[in-house]
Design a protein around this motif. Structure first.
Motif, short mmCIF file in Angstrom:
data_model
loop_
_atom_site.label_atom_id
_atom_site.label_comp_id
_atom_site.label_asym_id
_atom_site.label_seq_id
_atom_site.Cartn_x
_atom_site.Cartn_y
_atom_site.Cartn_z
N PRO A 17 54.60 36.63 61.33
CA PRO A 17 55.18 35.83 60.24
C PRO A 17 55.80 36.70 59.15
N GLU A 18 56.79 36.15 58.50
CA GLU A 18 57.44 36.84 57.39
C GLU A 18 56.52 36.85 56.16
N ALA A 19 56.59 37.91 55.39
CA ALA A 19 55.87 37.99 54.12
C ALA A 19 56.50 39.10 53.29
N GLN A 20 56.57 38.87 52.00
CA GLN A 20 57.13 39.88 51.11
C GLN A 20 56.09 40.97 50.86
N PRO A 21 56.40 42.22 51.17
CA PRO A 21 55.43 43.28 50.90
C PRO A 21 55.31 43.56 49.41
N LEU A 22 54.14 43.97 48.99
CA LEU A 22 53.92 44.29 47.58
C LEU A 22 54.58 45.62 47.23
N ALA A 23 55.25 45.64 46.09
CA ALA A 23 55.81 46.88 45.56
C ALA A 23 54.75 47.60 44.74
N ALA A 24 55.01 48.84 44.40
CA ALA A 24 54.04 49.65 43.66
C ALA A 24 53.67 49.00 42.33
N GLU A 25 54.62 48.27 41.72
CA GLU A 25 54.36 47.66 40.42
C GLU A 25 53.20 46.67 40.45
N ALA A 26 52.96 46.07 41.62
CA ALA A 26 51.88 45.09 41.73
C ALA A 26 50.51 45.71 41.50
N PHE A 27 50.41 47.03 41.64
CA PHE A 27 49.14 47.72 41.50
C PHE A 27 48.99 48.38 40.13
N ALA A 28 49.89 48.06 39.21
CA ALA A 28 49.83 48.62 37.86
C ALA A 28 48.82 47.84 37.04
N LEU A 29 47.54 48.07 37.31
CA LEU A 29 46.45 47.35 36.66
C LEU A 29 45.52 48.35 35.98
N ALA A 30 44.68 47.84 35.10
CA ALA A 30 43.63 48.68 34.51
C ALA A 30 42.74 49.22 35.64
N PRO A 31 42.20 50.42 35.48
CA PRO A 31 41.42 51.05 36.57
C PRO A 31 40.31 50.15 37.13
N ASP A 32 39.56 49.48 36.25
CA ASP A 32 38.47 48.63 36.75
C ASP A 32 39.00 47.44 37.54
#
Length: 260
Positions: free
Chosen positions: A130-145
């Motif tokens: 199935p098609e799905a949009q892959p996550l870009a690096a920006e999606a992981f720009a979260l606080a460390p915890d």
């Protein structure tokens, strides 16, 4: 069931049984009374068999290139007789082919062949996932915890596996347009296959990367997956590993839970 549906089922049975009896009701008087396969029916059966063999060659190109066209088509013809298609669409035909090769005596001298077929199958599965949009690096720009607690969802096309020898490297080399000299090493190797966009790609995967993806597949958080990767290879560059997986398009979602 409609008359057309009954005929189609009977025709499929006649092809499988190599006899006209199942379609006797639709034949001129007397033509379906015997057990022999009519010449016209054989033409249809042979055409279908050739289509199945061609589909196997397209779906298992590495196997075909390693054994040669004559060997492959002879083996494929036997497989088709034992495993006729269950669908009119042959794009993904051959799910049972790797296991069948495991039991095929002429392949005993080629012990790597079933694994090559399984890797080809992984490629085909990724192609039609199935098609799905892959996550870009920006999606992981979260606080460390929050990042450590987040649970990644793997891309639906992603497939990965681990082998006790260098079979993935041999397989990747064999798929090159000009393979050149190929050698099977004794070192364990993993492989990653994905289709985050229009193209399927594959690459080797080390023990840390395999441990990370296994943990993520089993529902681990990013922190837990990173810990699994570090245990698999304490010398691994975990930042580079994670960045490579993002570049591969390995993730399609990120569950933040209560931290969202």
């Amino acid at each position: 069931m409609s008359e057309l549906g009954r005929f189609q089922d009977a025709f499929a049975a006649a092809l499988a049984e190599r006899a006209s009896a199942p379609i006797a009701a639709w034949l001129p008087n007397g033509e379906g009374d015997g057990e022999a396969e009519p010449a016209g029916l054989a033409v249809y059966r042979n055409t279908i068999a050739k289509g199945c063999v061609d589909a196997l060659a397209a779906n298992f190109p590495t196997v075909a290139s390693l054994v040669g066209d004559d060997w492959f088509r002879a083996a494929a013809a036997l497989f088709v007789r034992e495993h006729p298609p269950t669908s009119a669409a042959l794009l993904a035909y051959g799910e049972a082919f790797p296991d069948w090769l495991d039991r095929f005596p002429p392949a005993d001298d080629l012990p790597y062949l079933p694994a090559m077929a399984r890797l080809d199958r992984m490629w085909t599965t990724a192609l039609f996932a199935p098609e799905a949009q892959p996550l870009a690096a920006e999606a992981f720009a979260l606080a460390p915890d929050a990042l450590a607690a987040a649970r990644p969802r793997l891309h639906p096309s992603l497939a990965f596996a681990w082998f006790d020898s260098g079979l993935p490297g041999l397989w990747l080399a064999a798929r090159e347009p000009e393979p050149g000299e190929m050698a099977l090493t004794d070192d364990p190797q993993g492989v990653l296959i994905a289709r985050p966009d229009d193209m399927v790609h594959g690459r080797l995967l080390d023990a840390a990367g395999f441990a990370f993806l296994t943990a993520a597949r089993d529902g681990a958080s990013l922190g837990e997956a990173i810990t699994a990767a570090a245990r698999a290879n304490p010398a691994a560059d975990l930042a580079t590993l994670f960045a490579a997986l993002i570049a591969d398009g390995a993730f399609s979602g990120l569950d933040l839970g209560d931290l969202a």
